[in-house]
Design an enzyme around this catalytic site. Structure first.
Site, PDB file in Angstrom:
ATOM      1  N   ASN A 105       5.629  47.375  32.024  1.00 51.70           N
ATOM      2  CA  ASN A 105       6.053  48.476  31.161  1.00 51.70           C
ATOM      3  C   ASN A 105       5.540  48.209  29.757  1.00 51.70           C
ATOM      4  OD1 ASN A 105       7.395  50.799  30.245  1.00 51.70           O
ATOM      5  ND2 ASN A 105       9.220  49.621  29.694  1.00 51.70           N
ATOM      6  N   THR A 106       5.078  49.268  29.110  1.00 51.07           N
ATOM      7  CA  THR A 106       4.737  49.153  27.696  1.00 51.07           C
ATOM      8  C   THR A 106       5.856  49.802  26.882  1.00 51.07           C
ATOM      9  OG1 THR A 106       3.122  49.640  25.961  1.00 51.07           O
ATOM     10  CG2 THR A 106       3.242  51.224  27.787  1.00 51.07           C
ATOM     11  N   HIS A 107       6.326  49.043  25.892  1.00 50.53           N
ATOM     12  CA  HIS A 107       7.478  49.475  25.096  1.00 50.53           C
ATOM     13  C   HIS A 107       7.093  49.452  23.621  1.00 50.53           C
ATOM     14  CE1 HIS A 107      11.624  50.103  23.941  1.00 50.53           C
ATOM     15  NE2 HIS A 107      11.535  49.085  23.104  1.00 50.53           N
ATOM     16  N   LEU A 113      14.687  54.102  34.651  1.00 60.16           N
ATOM     17  CA  LEU A 113      14.831  52.723  35.104  1.00 60.16           C
ATOM     18  C   LEU A 113      14.692  52.706  36.621  1.00 60.16           C
ATOM     19  CD1 LEU A 113      17.901  51.624  32.966  1.00 60.16           C
ATOM     20  CD2 LEU A 113      15.487  51.091  32.565  1.00 60.16           C
TER      21      LEU A 113
HETATM   22  C1  GRF Z   1       4.903  55.005  24.387  1.00 56.38           C
HETATM   23  O1  GRF Z   1       4.898  54.734  23.009  1.00 56.38           O
HETATM   24  C2  GRF Z   1       5.945  54.178  25.077  1.00 56.38           C
HETATM   25  O2  GRF Z   1       6.126  52.921  24.524  1.00 56.38           O
HETATM   26  C3  GRF Z   1       7.170  55.031  24.890  1.00 56.38           C
HETATM   27  O3  GRF Z   1       6.706  56.338  25.111  1.00 56.38           O
HETATM   28  C4  GRF Z   1       5.366  56.430  24.664  1.00 56.38           C
HETATM   29  C5  GRF Z   1       4.564  57.119  25.723  1.00 56.38           C
HETATM   30  O4  GRF Z   1       3.497  57.801  25.160  1.00 56.38           O
HETATM   31  N1  GRF Z   1       8.213  54.641  25.789  1.00 56.38           N
HETATM   32  P1  GRF Z   1       2.400  58.530  26.046  1.00 56.38           P
HETATM   33  O5  GRF Z   1       3.110  59.482  27.008  1.00 56.38           O
HETATM   34  O6  GRF Z   1       1.611  57.483  26.780  1.00 56.38           O
HETATM   35  O7  GRF Z   1       1.570  59.276  25.062  1.00 56.38           O
END
Ligand code: GRF
Length: 212
Positions: A119-121, A104
């Site tokens: 951020n992608t979650h 964070l």
């Molecule tokens: C993604 O699915 C993200 O949402 C989660 O960790 C993963 C990261 O994967 N928090 P990568 O390192 O991009 O393969």
């Protein structure tokens, strides 16, 4: 969150810094997309919170600057946040993308990159924030899972949502199969939306993020 437009010059690619902690498959997808000048993005740096982040090599192999900033190397968390902010700011990004970055950020970072730190979650927020989202989705028994791309604010997985993509949860899913199905959809979403932001601009109006 400010109400102002983000427009990057049509005469140069949008400068993007990506933050990672792990394998970097999302980073890899962005790097591949940015090979095409028409995509409109230049990945100008990749940062991690640990030297073991395998994705660092993906950037290094391409001659893209990388850095590691570890929480444990700082006496106080705020010092880590300031150092991270300085590392990213030195790369002069238009946009910063957390792609599996497991830290964070604090007030300094948010102030520096307010409205342009994404951020992608791996869940359909606001369901299942936090680090174990696919496991939480399985445990809850939901029939639809997915991924959310959002603008980071001071909350945890709580900021204004840019895009969401859904995948089914199948009866015979285990954690690995569901996690992988989400990641495939997540990568496609990330590439599509970051490209649109780069080419079309965006603005944040309260809880809404508008592209174009
Ligand atoms: C993604 O699915 C993200 O949402 C989660 O960790 C993963 C990261 O994967 N928090 P990568 O390192 O991009 O393969």
């Amino acid at each position: 969150m400010p109400d102002y437009p983000r427009r990057v010059s049509p005469h140069r690619p949008t400068r993007v810094v990506v933050l990672i902690s792990g394998g970097g498959s999302n980073l890899a997808a962005l790097l591949t997309a940015s090979d095409d000048p028409a995509y409109g993005v230049e990945i100008v740096g990749v940062g991690a919170d640990r030297h073991s982040a395998a994705g660092l090599a993906l950037a290094g192999d391409r001659g893209i600057p990388t850095f590691v900033e570890r929480v444990g190397d700082h006496a106080e968390r705020v010092d880590f946040d300031r150092a991270l902010t300085a590392q990213v700011a030195a790369l002069e990004p238009d946009l910063v993308v957390s792609a599996g970055f497991l830290k964070l950020v604090g007030a300094d970072f948010l102030a520096a990159f307010e409205g342009r730190y994404l951020n992608t979650h791996n869940s359909l927020l606001p369901a299942f924030p936090g680090m174990q989202a696919p496991a939480d989705a399985l445990a809850h028994g939901v029939k639809i899972a997915g991924a959310t791309l959002f603008v980071v604010d001071e909350g945890v997985d709580a900021g204004p949502i840019l895009a969401q993509t859904a995948v089914p949860v199948l009866d015979d899913d285990d954690l690995d199969t569901l996690t992988e199905r989400i990641k495939v959809a997540e990568r496609a979403q990330l590439v599509e939306v970051v490209g649109r932001l780069a080419r079309e601009g965006w603005r944040v109006e309260g809880r809404r993020v508008l592209i174009g």
